[in-house]
Design an enzyme around this catalytic site. Structure first.
Site, PDB file in Angstrom:
ATOM      1  N   GLN A  47       9.940  -3.335  32.397  1.00 26.75           N
ATOM      2  CA  GLN A  47      10.147  -3.064  33.918  1.00 26.75           C
ATOM      3  C   GLN A  47      10.127  -4.151  34.743  1.00 26.75           C
ATOM      4  O   GLN A  47      10.945  -4.399  35.522  1.00 26.75           O
ATOM      5  CB  GLN A  47       9.039  -2.023  34.389  1.00 26.75           C
ATOM      6  CG  GLN A  47       9.573  -1.089  35.597  1.00 26.75           C
ATOM      7  CD  GLN A  47      10.496  -0.176  35.480  1.00 26.75           C
ATOM      8  OE1 GLN A  47      10.862   0.190  34.148  1.00 26.75           O
ATOM      9  NE2 GLN A  47      11.206   0.322  36.396  1.00 26.75           N
ATOM     10  N   ILE A  48       9.304  -5.086  34.300  1.00 26.17           N
ATOM     11  CA  ILE A  48       8.926  -6.226  35.278  1.00 26.17           C
ATOM     12  C   ILE A  48      10.187  -7.193  34.904  1.00 26.17           C
ATOM     13  O   ILE A  48      10.563  -8.012  35.920  1.00 26.17           O
ATOM     14  CB  ILE A  48       7.743  -7.011  34.675  1.00 26.17           C
ATOM     15  CG1 ILE A  48       6.414  -6.354  35.431  1.00 26.17           C
ATOM     16  CG2 ILE A  48       7.754  -8.483  35.265  1.00 26.17           C
ATOM     17  CD1 ILE A  48       5.191  -6.662  34.971  1.00 26.17           C
TER      18      ILE A  48
ATOM     19  N   SER B 116       1.794  10.701   5.308  1.00 27.00           N
ATOM     20  CA  SER B 116       0.452  10.015   4.941  1.00 27.00           C
ATOM     21  C   SER B 116      -0.357  11.126   4.585  1.00 27.00           C
ATOM     22  O   SER B 116      -1.476  10.835   4.111  1.00 27.00           O
ATOM     23  CB  SER B 116      -0.053   8.994   6.035  1.00 27.00           C
ATOM     24  OG  SER B 116       0.910   8.000   6.215  1.00 27.00           O
TER      25      SER B 116
ATOM     26  N   GLU C 111      -1.041   4.142  10.682  1.00 30.50           N
ATOM     27  CA  GLU C 111      -2.355   3.943  10.477  1.00 30.50           C
ATOM     28  C   GLU C 111      -3.148   4.876  11.508  1.00 30.50           C
ATOM     29  O   GLU C 111      -4.298   4.679  11.946  1.00 30.50           O
ATOM     30  CB  GLU C 111      -3.054   2.761  10.732  1.00 30.50           C
ATOM     31  CG  GLU C 111      -2.219   1.580   9.721  1.00 30.50           C
ATOM     32  CD  GLU C 111      -2.306   1.672   8.588  1.00 30.50           C
ATOM     33  OE1 GLU C 111      -3.179   2.618   8.035  1.00 30.50           O
ATOM     34  OE2 GLU C 111      -1.433   1.384   7.773  1.00 30.50           O
TER      35      GLU C 111
ATOM     36  N   GLU D  63       4.919   9.268   1.933  1.00 29.12           N
ATOM     37  CA  GLU D  63       6.064   9.707   1.202  1.00 29.12           C
ATOM     38  C   GLU D  63       7.061  10.587   2.117  1.00 29.12           C
ATOM     39  O   GLU D  63       6.805  10.853   3.327  1.00 29.12           O
ATOM     40  CB  GLU D  63       5.508  10.769   0.008  1.00 29.12           C
ATOM     41  CG  GLU D  63       4.583  10.387  -0.959  1.00 29.12           C
ATOM     42  CD  GLU D  63       4.110  11.309  -1.877  1.00 29.12           C
ATOM     43  OE1 GLU D  63       4.879  12.458  -2.177  1.00 29.12           O
ATOM     44  OE2 GLU D  63       3.408  10.848  -2.954  1.00 29.12           O
ATOM     45  N   PRO D  64       8.398  10.641   1.594  1.00 29.33           N
ATOM     46  CA  PRO D  64       9.486  11.201   2.406  1.00 29.33           C
ATOM     47  C   PRO D  64       9.068  12.643   3.054  1.00 29.33           C
ATOM     48  O   PRO D  64       9.642  12.735   4.294  1.00 29.33           O
ATOM     49  CB  PRO D  64      10.427  11.263   1.521  1.00 29.33           C
ATOM     50  CG  PRO D  64      10.444  10.348   0.508  1.00 29.33           C
ATOM     51  CD  PRO D  64       8.937  10.297   0.385  1.00 29.33           C
TER      52      PRO D  64
ATOM     53  N   PHE E 240       0.840  -1.277  -0.140  1.00 29.44           N
ATOM     54  CA  PHE E 240       0.003   0.000  -0.030  1.00 29.44           C
ATOM     55  C   PHE E 240       0.843   1.384   0.040  1.00 29.44           C
ATOM     56  O   PHE E 240       1.465   1.577   0.969  1.00 29.44           O
ATOM     57  CB  PHE E 240      -1.032  -0.054   1.242  1.00 29.44           C
ATOM     58  CG  PHE E 240      -1.937   0.831   1.156  1.00 29.44           C
ATOM     59  CD1 PHE E 240      -3.397   0.633   0.429  1.00 29.44           C
ATOM     60  CD2 PHE E 240      -1.769   2.230   1.906  1.00 29.44           C
ATOM     61  CE1 PHE E 240      -4.305   1.730   0.666  1.00 29.44           C
ATOM     62  CE2 PHE E 240      -2.931   3.083   1.964  1.00 29.44           C
ATOM     63  CZ  PHE E 240      -4.132   2.862   1.220  1.00 29.44           C
TER      64      PHE E 240
ATOM     65  N   ARG F 226      -6.216   0.456  10.005  1.00 25.91           N
ATOM     66  CA  ARG F 226      -6.367   0.805  11.287  1.00 25.91           C
ATOM     67  C   ARG F 226      -7.153  -0.299  12.050  1.00 25.91           C
ATOM     68  O   ARG F 226      -6.521  -0.568  13.292  1.00 25.91           O
ATOM     69  CB  ARG F 226      -7.104   2.035  11.204  1.00 25.91           C
ATOM     70  CG  ARG F 226      -7.257   2.946  12.472  1.00 25.91           C
ATOM     71  CD  ARG F 226      -7.858   4.271  12.328  1.00 25.91           C
ATOM     72  NE  ARG F 226      -7.133   5.012  11.219  1.00 25.91           N
ATOM     73  CZ  ARG F 226      -7.763   5.611  10.168  1.00 25.91           C
ATOM     74  NH1 ARG F 226      -9.113   5.275   9.900  1.00 25.91           N
ATOM     75  NH2 ARG F 226      -7.046   6.347   9.311  1.00 25.91           N
TER      76      ARG F 226
ATOM     77  N   ARG G 190      10.369 -16.190  38.314  1.00 20.72           N
ATOM     78  CA  ARG G 190      11.671 -15.509  39.053  1.00 20.72           C
ATOM     79  C   ARG G 190      11.462 -14.939  40.437  1.00 20.72           C
ATOM     80  O   ARG G 190      10.418 -14.820  41.016  1.00 20.72           O
ATOM     81  CB  ARG G 190      11.846 -13.956  38.090  1.00 20.72           C
ATOM     82  CG  ARG G 190      12.694 -13.163  38.462  1.00 20.72           C
ATOM     83  CD  ARG G 190      14.079 -13.549  37.965  1.00 20.72           C
ATOM     84  NE  ARG G 190      15.102 -12.617  37.909  1.00 20.72           N
ATOM     85  CZ  ARG G 190      16.463 -12.655  37.278  1.00 20.72           C
ATOM     86  NH1 ARG G 190      16.599 -13.716  36.755  1.00 20.72           N
ATOM     87  NH2 ARG G 190      17.118 -11.777  37.472  1.00 20.72           N
TER      88      ARG G 190
END
Length: 386
Positions: A339-340, A138, A366, A133-134, A129, A245, A270
């Site tokens: 973090q965990i 979108s 999206e 563009e640079p 799709f 989306r 753990r």
């Protein structure tokens, strides 16, 4: 191990015909174990793309007569969730391929459908799709790619960037300006003048095989145009981007699920001081947040899918809401997952780092989080004014 985020609720957790069980098994055995390797190599193996076709997952929403399975959008969303749980790069491939295939099915001529849909359905031909563009992203109103009408059809000049699957796609759905309006063209990737350059070193969805695509005096016939000239912005783009989306929203639920699974597994084994991490109250709070956010996100996606299956225009806003919540919740869950895991969360030996990077991508593509906030708020003001 998969920790359920939700049970069946109003059809949201249903598994028609065992399809989701099959997809879940495919993800567990053939995707999830290799996701880190693909992420490091920044590409997906051809045998995986072939395998997706063998399972009929490239375009199962197509009618059986066109090579699909007539799958509902609600079920397709659950499929994309499962794939996203295993690897967001694979889900990205399915997203853009869905957008291209649906466009051909919905807006293509009989000739275009006959030429392209059978191969798109099997994955023999993959779609890309080509909108971003640079310099304009979108924003279609600022697009610089132009198609000029000539006696033989059209000549296209311009550049597209960040094209998912662009390195291997055989069919490009290219959006161009034609006399001031936006049009869409189906351009085979091997057309003379099409130059494809791989993009590497990106932060997330690293295996989605992004490409920069330059079109220099690319000649296409009149049969390459999808719909009338200048028609794409209000029709093709709106519909295709809505499906993209939706897929990203569902894939974000998959990221959430993967974060939950990884954290439950890690904290269950753990140890810290005299007990396991799972016994700490702050850990349990983070796990609870993942469960609740995931259930809400899945139900929002289910509602968007239900409205799509009912051809209800309300699905557009429902999809905005689902994508906004799911992507931001996935980012929060992925941050907690790192973090965990502590220092292990920065290691490729655990999925947390990849999930964190992939979740951030979902907040950008999206429709960025900020654009979604503006759009959702604007709808709220319209509702009040009615």
């Amino acid at each position: 191990m998969t920790v359920p985020l939700t049970e069946a609720a109003g059809g949201a957790g249903a598994d028609p015909g065992g399809v989701l069980d099959d997809v879940r098994g495919f993800v567990e055995s053939e995707i999830a174990p290799h996701a880190e390797e693909w992420d490091q190599n920044e590409r997906l193996p051809p045998k995986l793309l072939t395998r997706i076709g063998e399972l009929g997952l490239w375009a199962p929403f197509l009618p059986a007569g066109l090579g699909g399975a007539g799958m509902t959008w609600a079920t397709l969303g659950r499929v994309h969730e499962e794939i996203g749980r295993g690897c967001s790069s694979v889900r990205s491939f399915l997203t853009v391929h869905t957008m291209v295939t649906w466009t051909v099915q919905r807006w293509g001529t009989d000739g275009q459908r006959e030429r392209w849909l059978p191969r798109l359905a099997t994955g023999e031909l993959l779609g890309a799709f080509c909108l971003t563009e640079p310099d304009s992203g979108s924003d279609a109103s600022a697009a610089g790619t132009v198609a000029e009408r000539v006696a033989s059809g059209w000549v296209i000049n311009g550049e597209k960037k960040w094209m998912t699957a662009g390195q291997v796609a055989g069919l490009l759905l290219v959006f161009c300006r034609t006399e001031g309006n936006m049009s869409a063209f189906l351009v085979p990737a091997d057309t003379p003048g099409v130059e494809i350059t791989p993009i590497t070193g990106v932060m997330g969805t690293r295996a989605s095989m992004l490409a920069r695509i330059v079109l220099r005096d690319v000649n296409v016939g009149p049969d390459a145009l999808v719909g009338p000239p200048g028609w794409a912005a209000a029709t093709v783009m709106t519909g295709a981007l809505d499906l993209g989306r939706y897929s990203v929203a569902c894939g974000s639920v998959g990221i959430l699920q993967a974060c939950l699974d990884a954290c439950v597994a890690y904290t269950s084994r753990r140890t810290v001081r005299d007990g396991r991490l799972s016994e700490l109250q702050l850990i349990r709070r983070k796990i609870s947040d993942m469960v609740v956010s995931g259930r809400a996100a899945r139900l929002l996606c289910a509602e968007a899918g239900r409205l799509k299956d009912a051809d209800d225009p309300a699905t557009i806003m429902a999809t905005w809401v689902a994508k906004y919540h799911a992507s931001t919740a996935a980012s929060a869950a992925a941050s907690d997952a790192v973090q965990i895991h502590g220092a292990n969360g920065f290691s490729a030996a655990y999925p947390a780092a990849r999930l964190y990077r992939d979740a951030k991508v979902a907040e950008v593509i999206e429709g960025s989080t900020e654009l979604q906030q503006l759009t959702i708020a604007e709808e709220a003001y319209r509702e009040v004014a009615r």
